[in-house]
Design an enzyme around this catalytic site. Sequence first.
Site, PDB file in Angstrom:
ATOM      1  N   ASP A  27       0.860  -1.142   0.032  1.00 20.80           N
ATOM      2  CA  ASP A  27      -0.028  -0.038  -0.020  1.00 20.80           C
ATOM      3  C   ASP A  27       0.937   1.262  -0.123  1.00 20.80           C
ATOM      4  OD1 ASP A  27      -2.198   1.823   0.525  1.00 20.80           O
ATOM      5  OD2 ASP A  27      -1.526   1.864   2.457  1.00 20.80           O
ATOM      6  N   ASP A  82      -0.150   5.144   1.009  1.00 23.97           N
ATOM      7  CA  ASP A  82      -0.445   6.118   1.976  1.00 23.97           C
ATOM      8  C   ASP A  82      -0.650   5.312   3.308  1.00 23.97           C
ATOM      9  OD1 ASP A  82      -0.576   8.372   0.275  1.00 23.97           O
ATOM     10  OD2 ASP A  82      -2.500   7.784  -0.337  1.00 23.97           O
TER      11      ASP A  82
END
Length: 295
Positions: A12, A14
Site C-alpha cells: 500500500d 499512504d
Amino acid sequence: MENLMIRLAVFDCDGTLVDSQANICVACERAFEGARLTPPPRADIRRIVGLSLVEAMQVLLPEADDALHRSLATDYKNAFHAMRASGELADEPLFEGIAEVLGTLANDGWALGVATGKSDRGLAHILTAHGITERFVTLQTADRHPSKPDPAMLLAAIAEADARVETTAMIGDTSFDMAMARAAGVRAVGVAWGYHDVHELSDAGGGCRRDGGAGPAAHGGYTMTDADKLAQRRWFVLVAVRLAGVAGALLGLILIARAHDLGPKILGTAIVLSAMAMIAIVPRSLAHRWRSPDA
C-alpha cells in the site's frame, strides 16, 4: 519454470510507504467546506485512507446520496491539485526504514509492487519524489480498479508481475488492505505505523509487523464480485498458458531425443521454440491487455 516461482511483495502507499495524512486531511476538509458541510474529525478522515475517493466519502457521510459523494470526491481531487500547484503540500516522507526494507527485499530476489487508492498521477508524484519508481514492477491504482477491499488490483499486480497467489504478500496499514489480501488469497502483512490500530489489522487477518517481515497466510471471509471472479479467472488463464508452454517444450525435447531422421528433429525443434515463445510472450501480452480494465 523459473518465473512461476517469483515472490511478489505488494505495498500500500499512504500510511505504509509514506506518511501522507496531513495533506489528505486538509484536502478532505476543503472539499467539505466547499460544499458548505462541517468537515469530519481528522481521526475519522485518517480511517478512510486507502479507500478510493467515492467510497471514502460514503464512509464519511453515509446519509448523503451518490451524487454528493461523487461531487465531494471531485472537490477533494481539485483541492489536492490546487495545493500541489500552489506549493502548499506538506512533505510526505517515507516512513523510517522503508527505503532499507525495499532494498533488502529487492536484493533477496523479491519483485515489488504497489496497490493503492491513490490515482496514477498521485502515486507517480510520490514515487518520483522519493526516487523509488524503478523499484516496482507493477503499479495498480484506483484509476483502473474498484476500491479496496475488492481484490481486483492485487490480482492484476500478480498477473502483471508473472507471480503466483501463494508466493505473494500484501503489505498495508489498514483493515482494507488485509481484507483485500484475504479476498485474493495471498499472505496479509499489517504494519504497525499506519492509520489503523494493530488490533484491527490482526482481527482482519493480518500478521502485524513493525519491520517488514512476512506474516501468516490469511484466507476467506469475503464474497467475491463478478469483477473479482473475472480477475481470478484471468490469472488462472495465465498459469494455464505457462503450463501448456512447459508441456509443449517437454514434448518437443522428447521428440528430438527419440528422432532418427531430420524431419522429426526439425519438428521437435519447432515445437520447443513455439513453446518457449508461448511462455515468454503470451502471458505478458495478456497481462498487459488486462491490466487496465474498462471503467
